[in-house]
Write an enzyme that holds these catalytic residues in place. Sequence first.
Site, PDB file in Angstrom:
ATOM      1  N   GLY A 161       1.026  -1.117  -0.074  1.00  0.00           N
ATOM      2  CA  GLY A 161      -0.170  -0.424  -0.245  1.00  0.00           C
ATOM      3  C   GLY A 161       0.893   1.368   0.233  1.00  0.00           C
ATOM      4  O   GLY A 161       2.417   1.706  -0.019  1.00  0.00           O
ATOM      5  N   TYR A 221     -14.993   4.275   9.468  1.00  0.00           N
ATOM      6  CA  TYR A 221     -13.698   4.263   9.320  1.00  0.00           C
ATOM      7  C   TYR A 221     -12.782   4.615  10.913  1.00  0.00           C
ATOM      8  O   TYR A 221     -12.473   4.477  11.578  1.00  0.00           O
ATOM      9  CB  TYR A 221     -13.079   5.600   7.954  1.00  0.00           C
ATOM     10  CG  TYR A 221     -11.649   4.812   8.160  1.00  0.00           C
ATOM     11  CD1 TYR A 221     -10.000   4.245   8.185  1.00  0.00           C
ATOM     12  CD2 TYR A 221     -10.629   6.264   8.379  1.00  0.00           C
ATOM     13  CE1 TYR A 221      -9.001   4.646   8.259  1.00  0.00           C
ATOM     14  CE2 TYR A 221      -9.550   6.871   8.544  1.00  0.00           C
ATOM     15  CZ  TYR A 221      -8.718   5.531   8.206  1.00  0.00           C
ATOM     16  OH  TYR A 221      -7.211   5.929   8.250  1.00  0.00           O
ATOM     17  N   LYS A 232     -11.301   3.216  13.827  1.00  0.00           N
ATOM     18  CA  LYS A 232      -9.485   3.579  14.305  1.00  0.00           C
ATOM     19  C   LYS A 232     -10.028   4.046  15.903  1.00  0.00           C
ATOM     20  O   LYS A 232      -9.620   3.414  16.492  1.00  0.00           O
ATOM     21  CB  LYS A 232      -9.413   5.355  14.123  1.00  0.00           C
ATOM     22  CG  LYS A 232      -8.933   4.714  12.384  1.00  0.00           C
ATOM     23  CD  LYS A 232      -7.324   3.386  12.304  1.00  0.00           C
ATOM     24  CE  LYS A 232      -7.372   3.173  10.614  1.00  0.00           C
ATOM     25  NZ  LYS A 232      -5.995   2.073  10.253  1.00  0.00           N
TER      26      LYS A 232
HETATM   27  P1  NAD Z   1      -3.201   1.478   1.580  1.00  0.00           P
HETATM   28  O1  NAD Z   1      -4.808   0.951   1.276  1.00  0.00           O
HETATM   29  O2  NAD Z   1      -2.649   1.983   0.471  1.00  0.00           O
HETATM   30  O3  NAD Z   1      -2.499   0.058   1.763  1.00  0.00           O
HETATM   31  C1  NAD Z   1      -3.194  -0.819   2.891  1.00  0.00           C
HETATM   32  C2  NAD Z   1      -2.742  -2.409   2.460  1.00  0.00           C
HETATM   33  O4  NAD Z   1      -3.725  -3.423   2.897  1.00  0.00           O
HETATM   34  C3  NAD Z   1      -2.683  -2.418   0.781  1.00  0.00           C
HETATM   35  O5  NAD Z   1      -1.576  -2.864  -0.272  1.00  0.00           O
HETATM   36  C4  NAD Z   1      -3.551  -3.913   0.589  1.00  0.00           C
HETATM   37  O6  NAD Z   1      -3.990  -4.229  -0.245  1.00  0.00           O
HETATM   38  C5  NAD Z   1      -3.871  -4.024   2.086  1.00  0.00           C
HETATM   39  N1  NAD Z   1      -4.730  -4.828   2.354  1.00  0.00           N
HETATM   40  C6  NAD Z   1      -5.851  -4.580   2.211  1.00  0.00           C
HETATM   41  N2  NAD Z   1      -6.912  -6.408   2.421  1.00  0.00           N
HETATM   42  C7  NAD Z   1      -5.488  -6.809   3.313  1.00  0.00           C
HETATM   43  C8  NAD Z   1      -6.250  -7.849   3.548  1.00  0.00           C
HETATM   44  N3  NAD Z   1      -7.456  -8.713   3.911  1.00  0.00           N
HETATM   45  N4  NAD Z   1      -4.617  -8.815   4.070  1.00  0.00           N
HETATM   46  C9  NAD Z   1      -3.028  -8.137   3.568  1.00  0.00           C
HETATM   47  N5  NAD Z   1      -3.451  -7.346   3.160  1.00  0.00           N
HETATM   48  C10 NAD Z   1      -4.397  -6.543   3.043  1.00  0.00           C
HETATM   49  O7  NAD Z   1      -3.327   1.928   2.503  1.00  0.00           O
HETATM   50  P2  NAD Z   1      -2.369   2.641   3.306  1.00  0.00           P
HETATM   51  O8  NAD Z   1      -2.459   4.252   2.799  1.00  0.00           O
HETATM   52  O9  NAD Z   1      -1.375   3.095   3.076  1.00  0.00           O
HETATM   53  O10 NAD Z   1      -2.466   3.197   5.074  1.00  0.00           O
HETATM   54  C11 NAD Z   1      -2.069   2.377   5.649  1.00  0.00           C
HETATM   55  C12 NAD Z   1      -2.873   1.913   7.379  1.00  0.00           C
HETATM   56  O11 NAD Z   1      -1.980   3.154   7.218  1.00  0.00           O
HETATM   57  C13 NAD Z   1      -3.971   1.979   6.980  1.00  0.00           C
HETATM   58  O12 NAD Z   1      -4.375   1.550   8.624  1.00  0.00           O
HETATM   59  C14 NAD Z   1      -5.077   3.390   7.142  1.00  0.00           C
HETATM   60  O13 NAD Z   1      -6.111   3.674   7.870  1.00  0.00           O
HETATM   61  C15 NAD Z   1      -3.583   3.776   8.126  1.00  0.00           C
HETATM   62  N6  NAD Z   1      -3.331   5.862   7.791  1.00  0.00           N
HETATM   63  C16 NAD Z   1      -2.808   6.283   6.884  1.00  0.00           C
HETATM   64  C17 NAD Z   1      -2.947   7.184   6.151  1.00  0.00           C
HETATM   65  C18 NAD Z   1      -3.157   8.051   4.918  1.00  0.00           C
HETATM   66  O14 NAD Z   1      -3.253   8.886   4.458  1.00  0.00           O
HETATM   67  N7  NAD Z   1      -2.363   7.062   3.177  1.00  0.00           N
HETATM   68  C19 NAD Z   1      -3.653   8.155   6.761  1.00  0.00           C
HETATM   69  C20 NAD Z   1      -3.948   8.129   8.344  1.00  0.00           C
HETATM   70  C21 NAD Z   1      -3.413   6.671   8.561  1.00  0.00           C
HETATM   71  C1  AKB Z   2      -8.218   8.931   4.629  1.00  0.00           C
HETATM   72  O1  AKB Z   2      -8.535  10.102   4.218  1.00  0.00           O
HETATM   73  O2  AKB Z   2      -8.700   8.034   4.723  1.00  0.00           O
HETATM   74  C2  AKB Z   2      -6.911   9.016   5.593  1.00  0.00           C
HETATM   75  C3  AKB Z   2      -6.946   9.415   6.883  1.00  0.00           C
HETATM   76  C4  AKB Z   2      -6.380  10.518   7.122  1.00  0.00           C
HETATM   77  O3  AKB Z   2      -6.748   8.055   7.715  1.00  0.00           O
HETATM   78  N1  AKB Z   2      -5.833   9.604   4.533  1.00  0.00           N
END
Ligand code: NAD
Ligand code: AKB
Length: 310
Positions: free
Chosen positions: A11, A142, A146
């Site tokens: 991801g 979501y 969290k």
């Molecule tokens: P993303 O969607 O880019 O990546 C998530 C990854 O998890 C994907 O590669 C997907 O294939 C994998 N996945 C989904 N289901 C799965 C399963 N059953 N088993 C194994 N893998 C699985 O998300 P991200 O942006 O990299 O976010 C990662 C974490 O960080 C999440 O918990 C998200 O809530 C948190 N987060 C992200 C952001 C952001 O801006 N990117 C902000 C706040 C929190």
């Molecule tokens: C989203 O927009 O869902 C994420 C986050 C802030 O958790 N980037």
Amino acid sequence: MKKILVVGASGQIGTELTLALRNKWGIDQVIASDIKTEKPAVLGPGIYQTLDILERDAVRKYIIEEKIEVVYLLAALLSATAEKQPDFAWKLNMESLFTILDLAKEGYLKQVFWPSSIAVFGSTTPRTDTPQYTVMEPTTVYGISKLAGERWCEYYNQHFNTDIRSLRYPGLISYKSPPGGGTTDYAIEIFHEAKRRGTYNCFLSKDTALPMMFMDDAIRATMELMEAPKEHLRIKSSYNLGGITFTPQEMANNLQRHIPGFTIHYAPDFRQSIADSWPKSIDDSYAREDWNWKNTFDLAEIIKIMLQHV
Ligand code: NAD
Ligand code: AKB
């Protein structure tokens, strides 16, 4: 040397975190895993294991047999996607966490990182410089997952002496992997569309201010938190993490300095009400005091880097 497993390594965060962890601890110490069968090219060499985090027994077997000691659990549905599949989002976001928390409780995992989000806050939260401790009434599935996850992390830490660490990430901006279906994704899409078409249709209104951060800062924060002495960490749930704040209009104005003629149109959709329920800026003084956190990238630098690489 401890063995590390990244779950959700394909991801947006997982790819960059895996690379950073391998850089620090060695390529053989860090196993990348994801439900996706194909390894993203950006991950380069190193073990890639296809693993569905919802297959609890298989995940337990793998972690125990491989003698994994540290897990970064990144698999989740993000805010916008989760609103479209609330039942599945709850299942994925919570069951994945319990599988990993239980392995920590049983002593197999010495340390766990699980990300929370600014989505834990809601429309009754003070929106400017949102404090660590405040009203938390999230309105998205979501955000609810969290917030519930944070409470469980704290519960396990308090009752079972586990070492689960967490950050409330703001919206993360990066170019190595596409974003995964969040409300803050506009701040990445805008670069792709600006370079491809010279124009962008924004799904948020022009004055929607949100907390954001460049991926390099988020990765550094994650590694610094995980390396901080446990006794320094007062927060047993999840740390507020501040970055920068800007609106789509401010981003567009800055972009126009680099791409003359760039235009932006605003057509807010269902994601507007999600954004409206989130903070504009975050007070992260606990992170600053407990493990010396400091954000480094400002908007001008982020724009410069994104335009070079997108
Ligand atoms: P993303 O969607 O880019 O990546 C998530 C990854 O998890 C994907 O590669 C997907 O294939 C994998 N996945 C989904 N289901 C799965 C399963 N059953 N088993 C194994 N893998 C699985 O998300 P991200 O942006 O990299 O976010 C990662 C974490 O960080 C999440 O918990 C998200 O809530 C948190 N987060 C992200 C952001 C952001 O801006 N990117 C902000 C706040 C929190
Ligand atoms: C989203 O927009 O869902 C994420 C986050 C802030 O958790 N980037």
